[in-house]
Motif scaffolding. Structure first.
Motif, mmCIF file in Angstrom:
data_model
loop_
_atom_site.group_PDB
_atom_site.id
_atom_site.type_symbol
_atom_site.label_atom_id
_atom_site.label_comp_id
_atom_site.label_asym_id
_atom_site.label_seq_id
_atom_site.Cartn_x
_atom_site.Cartn_y
_atom_site.Cartn_z
ATOM 1 N N GLN A 161 40.564 43.287 44.754
ATOM 2 C CA GLN A 161 40.702 43.595 43.336
ATOM 3 C C GLN A 161 41.235 42.386 42.567
ATOM 4 O O GLN A 161 42.165 41.709 43.008
ATOM 5 N N GLN A 169 39.583 46.144 35.819
ATOM 6 C CA GLN A 169 39.489 45.900 37.258
ATOM 7 C C GLN A 169 38.128 45.338 37.633
ATOM 8 O O GLN A 169 37.092 45.835 37.187
ATOM 9 N N VAL A 518 44.658 54.840 42.577
ATOM 10 C CA VAL A 518 44.765 55.253 41.182
ATOM 11 C C VAL A 518 43.789 56.377 40.833
ATOM 12 O O VAL A 518 42.997 56.241 39.906
ATOM 13 N N LEU A 524 49.316 57.097 37.201
ATOM 14 C CA LEU A 524 49.797 55.726 37.081
ATOM 15 C C LEU A 524 50.492 55.477 35.752
ATOM 16 O O LEU A 524 51.494 54.776 35.683
ATOM 17 N N LYS A 552 44.843 50.277 43.163
ATOM 18 C CA LYS A 552 43.405 50.088 43.024
ATOM 19 C C LYS A 552 42.742 51.395 42.626
ATOM 20 O O LYS A 552 43.058 52.453 43.182
ATOM 21 N N LYS A 561 39.965 53.062 36.325
ATOM 22 C CA LYS A 561 39.999 51.672 35.837
ATOM 23 C C LYS A 561 40.612 51.600 34.442
ATOM 24 O O LYS A 561 41.319 50.642 34.103
ATOM 25 N N VAL A 564 44.325 51.625 34.847
ATOM 26 C CA VAL A 564 44.800 50.297 35.230
ATOM 27 C C VAL A 564 44.853 49.384 34.013
ATOM 28 O O VAL A 564 45.845 48.680 33.771
ATOM 29 N N GLN A 565 43.784 49.393 33.215
ATOM 30 C CA GLN A 565 43.738 48.523 32.040
ATOM 31 C C GLN A 565 44.844 48.871 31.045
ATOM 32 O O GLN A 565 45.469 47.969 30.458
ATOM 33 N N PHE A 582 52.027 44.128 36.572
ATOM 34 C CA PHE A 582 51.007 44.771 37.401
ATOM 35 C C PHE A 582 50.456 43.701 38.334
ATOM 36 O O PHE A 582 49.983 42.647 37.882
ATOM 37 N N PRO A 584 47.603 42.772 41.007
ATOM 38 C CA PRO A 584 46.309 43.221 41.538
ATOM 39 C C PRO A 584 46.206 43.010 43.040
ATOM 40 O O PRO A 584 46.981 42.265 43.637
#
Length: 881
Positions: A161, A169, A518, A524, A552, A561, A564-565, A582, A584
């Motif tokens: 990742q 991601q 995730v 998250l 991930k 994703k 995560v963003q 964060f 990766p």
């Protein structure tokens, strides 16, 4: 210029150094400090460049350095000591060999899993399931349990990742060359690569080589379809973990299950290893192993399908890891039928019977799909979840397979997961333990457990505990800065604009960790529910908090994703980026730094969707305190002495937004009002947070022996493997045929089995009340049709009742036949019923099948009760097995 062909040039070790090759190929080095230190001394810079991988190190070290070491007497003495230690470890007796059950234990157990997380040097895992499987193998090795691991060798592993400039991601799939991994090819007696083959529709074939990894004493067999004789699609079956569409995944699971059994047979034939008596299916992905064993029994021992099913079930253990139906692999029935029909795999095994095994033939099931977990349960006599709460969730989730039974009676038990302490405990923690209680006792405590060994932690001075915690936090700060700089460079930043990275995190600030896969239910971004409040927490001038996050999202999960963003964009804010990061590419190498360096481990899933959640266990073994929703293992072992429970809003129904608001607010309040004040509360002349340090001690003393994989594997051996081995031995071909015939006879008669009349003969309640300690004598008339009392068990079930007269926490009392049968096959049963609890009380009567070879009376899914309270009639209960 790109090479047109790739191959590996192996180093030629001088004769005195040849033991290094064996040490490098046995993955015990990944958890044995002395072996790692030996390899590091070969070339310290090369060791770091190789990522701590001995195979890569030996492939890169210069011939001159090898020659120098070959003449270094001090190094050769160290090499001899470490080599002798491995020989003793592999060949000596351990816990299993001295177990009091002796010959009752299985000669071998085959453990199947789609992924194994042994070490970062063998990247064949995606998350918790694989790490758990790896820890299971390591703990089995430490205990001497004769396990054989079975999996697939993925040429791309799971994805690596990285992040785009805007925080999205990105996935990368580096090619893995098995010749550069700590594995070796299993070869036939003539030196040719051993392989297994499966038949595919259309006259095609799927061939696979067998690679072997040595995990201490445990062989791990990994099947690889990148074989020249395969066509292009077949070569790609083991290309990557959890990739491709349904047909691709089905072929992976057929290769894992069916090919895996064939690989085990091949391995045992070539090496003389005892054949497994027990097969353990770690999640439903490997469920097809039961079909291959049915084929073996039908062909080699002449058993019919039903008898073969009984023989297979007796020696099979199935572990479910998912608390949600969406986590189960399900395939279109037509796809499964095509692969097992004419010209496909398992010729001679009726395809309609195969489809029945995976059919969702229960209310709410989809008749068009084949369910791998359902097949796993139908082909295993023993099944378990991975925590006490998850066991209860699983009994409810799969209750449709046992119609008429209360969820509490569904025969799925639980063995709570554990973690392999020698892998996950920081060397600094181990050294403190050795200094406090000695090397032998420390090693024994980490591998085997035992509360008395862990009690010695209570005597470690406060200053030593606090100094250790700061060293670990300081190491994490440096690790975070290094990884964060590398990530930003990969995102397109210039070195000149990254000066701020050198001030990210502070080794004296309360550090919270959050790292996992995730999916949406792990939440998250719950910490971002109120961004301004989080900023105030991070920037508090007196009691600041810093947070390290990693995780991930599945490549196909755009929702994950986006989470995560969202987190990355918050962490990129110059106002807070020195307090929240964060990282990766979360994996084992990162985790081994992250768990020890955090003060608090955060876990906030939607309850009860966390099956176990072992990351918090790894953190706890390093003196990190847990701050978690009462889910998974934390629901089982939480105490206020060593952590905090995040309150959950279970009563808000389906309003997920409101639930998240309430639970995020509870999280903020805990950190603001209890966690941070406890960390920063410095007492007396020492200036130490003595109450925090005491919580660290209580974490180690109370949780240490519980969260060990050694404890987990011992439970599997004693509660599941040993009974399964005895059941396997009892199911001789004749016994299997007899049991299959008996089950058929019971199923045929069951619609006419029922309870016709119940009466209390003595101490009957007067005016609806009775006294505690009294005993009711029950007389029950039952209809058994063509069955006899040897075929059934008649029980009174009694306990407290709720407002709807549903019995809660019922207890079963056996009744005995006293009169019968009459001309219509009716029997009279009698027995006492103790009134051992006060309050609203009730009882009922039920009939269950009974046979010495059943693991539980619920095994057939058949139950009959009183006709007057059973609106479906006296024969309710549909056999699904």
């Amino acid at each position: 210029m790109k090479a047109i062909r790739r191959f590996t040039v192996r180093p030629v070790l001088p004769e005195p150094l040849t033991p290094l090759a064996d040490l490098a190929r046995n993955l015990r080095w990944s958890w044995h400090a002395e072996t790692r230190e030996l390899f590091q001394s070969v070339d310290p810079d090369g060791w770091q460049a190789a990522g701590g991988d001995p195979v890569r190190l030996l492939g890169a070290v210069s011939a001159a350095r090898l020659a120098e070491l070959a003449g270094d007497r001090r190094f050769l003495r160290r090499l001899a000591v470490v080599t002798a230690d491995l020989d003793d470890y592999v060949g000596g007796g351990r816990w299993y060999q001295s177990h009091e059950s002796g010959a009752e234990l299985p000669a071998a157990i085959a453990y199947f899993s789609p992924e194994f997380g042994i070490t970062a040097a063998l990247p064949q895992y995606s998350g918790g399931l694989g790490i758990l499987a790896g820890d299971h193998l390591k703990a089995a090795s430490d205990l001497g349990v004769p396990l054989i691991g079975v999996g697939l060798l993925y040429r791309h592993g799971y994805f690596r990742q990285s992040l785009s400039r805007d925080g999205w991601q990105q996935e990368h799939y580096p090619v893995l060359d098995p010749n550069e991994l700590p594995v070796s090819l299993l070869r036939d007696a003539d030196g040719a690569p051993a392989r297994v083959s499966l038949s595919l529709p259309g006259g095609r074939a799927l061939h696979a080589h067998i690679w072997q990894a040595r995990v201490g004493r445990v062989p791990l067999l990994l099947l690889d379809s990148d074989v020249e004789d395969n066509d292009a699609p077949a070569r790609e079956v083991t290309d990557r973990l959890y990739g491709g569409g349904s047909d691709h995944r089905l072929l992976q699971e057929m290769l894992l299950g069916i090919g895996g059994v064939r690989a085990v047979r091949t391995y045992c034939d070539l090496t003389g290893h005892p054949a497994p008596e027990v097969f353990h299916t770690n999640e439903g992905h490997a469920g097809f192993l039961g079909l291959e064993r049915i084929r073996e029994l039908e062909g080699e021992q002449g058993l019919g399908f039903d008898a073969a099913v009984e023989a297979v079930r007796a020696g099979t253990v199935f572990t479910t890891h998912t608390p949600v139906p969406a986590g189960i692999d399900r395939f279109e029935r037509s796809l499964v039928a095509r692969h097992f029909g004419e010209g496909g795999e398992l010729p001679g095994v009726p395809v309609d019977r195969i489809l029945e095994l995976g059919a969702e033939s229960y209310p709410g099931g989809d008749p068009g799909v084949f369910n791998m977990a359902v097949m796993g349960l139908r082909l295993a006599q023993r099944a378990n979840g991975v925590s006490t709460l998850h066991g209860a969730v699983s009994r409810g989730m799969f209750a449709g397979l046992w119609p008429g039974f209360d969820p509490g009676d569904v025969p799925i038990t639980s063995v709570t997961n554990g973690v392999h302490a020698p892998t996950w405990v920081a060397p600094e923690v181990v050294r403190l333990g050795i200094r406090q209680i000695g090397p032998g006792r420390t090693e024994d405590a980490l591998s085997v457990g035992g509360s008395r060994r862990w009690d010695a932690v209570a005597d470690i001075p406060d200053q030593d505990v606090w100094d250790l915690r700061r060293v670990l936090r300081e190491q994490l700060v440096q690790e975070v800065r290094d990884r964060l700089r590398a990530s930003w460079l990969q995102r397109g930043a210039a070195e000149a604009e990254l000066g701020w990275v050198d001030s990210v995190l502070d080794p004296d600030v309360l550090t919270i960790g959050f790292a996992r896969r995730v999916p949406s239910y792990k939440r998250l971004t719950l910490m971002l529910r109120d961004p301004e409040r989080l900023r105030r927490l991070l920037l508090d001038p007196e009691r600041p908090v810093q947070i390290v996050v990693a995780g991930k999202a599945h490549p196909a999960d755009d929702g994950g994703k986006r989470l995560v963003q969202e987190l990355v964009r918050f962490a990129d804010d110059p106002r807070v980026r020195h307090r929240i990061v964060f990282l990766p590419d979360y994996g084992m190498a990162m985790a081994q730094k992250l768990y020890p360096g955090c003060d608090v481990w955060l876990n906030n899933p939607l309850r009860p969707l966390e099956a176990c959640g072992t990351s918090g266990m790894k953190a706890a073994l390093n003196g990190c305190l847990n701050l978690s929703v009462l889910d998974g293992w934390w629901d089982e072992w939480f105490e206020p002495d060593f952590g905090w429970a995040i309150p959950t809003a279970d009563g808000v129904g389906t309003d997920e937004e409101r639930r998240d608001d309430l639970e995020a607010n509870a999280l903020y309040e805990l950190i603001e009002g209890r966690v941070a004040p406890r960390f920063y509360d410095r007492v007396g002349r020492t200036g130490l947070p003595v109450r925090w340090i005491e919580m660290v001690r209580r974490t180690l003393v109370s949780l240490g022996p519980k969260v060990l994989a050694g404890r987990m594997v011992r439970e599997y051996v004693e509660r599941l493997y040993a009974p399964a081995a005895l059941a396997h031995r009892a199911l001789t071909p004749d016994a299997a045929r007899d049991l299959a015939w008996w089950k058929g006879r019971v199923r045929a008669a069951w619609p006419r089995v029922g309870v016709e009349h119940v009466e209390a003969l003595a101490a009957a309640p007067v005016n609806g009340t009775a006294e505690l300690g009294a005993t009711l004598t029950l007389r029950v008339q039952v209809s058994l049709d063509a069955l006899t009392p040897e075929d059934v068990e008649v029980q009174a079930v009694a306990g407290r009742v709720d407002a709807q007269d549903v019995i809660r926490d019922g207890r079963a009392f056996p009744l005995k036949p006293s009169v019968g049968p009459d001309l219509e096959g009716r029997w009279v049963y009698e027995g006492p019923l103790a009134l051992d609890r006060t309050g609203p009380f009730g009882y009922t009567v039920r009939i269950l099948p009974s046979h010495p070879l059943l693991a539980t009376p619920a095994e057939l899914g058949l139950l009959a009760g009183p006709s007057e309270t059973d609106t479906a009639g006296p024969g309710t209960g549909v056999a699904l097995r």
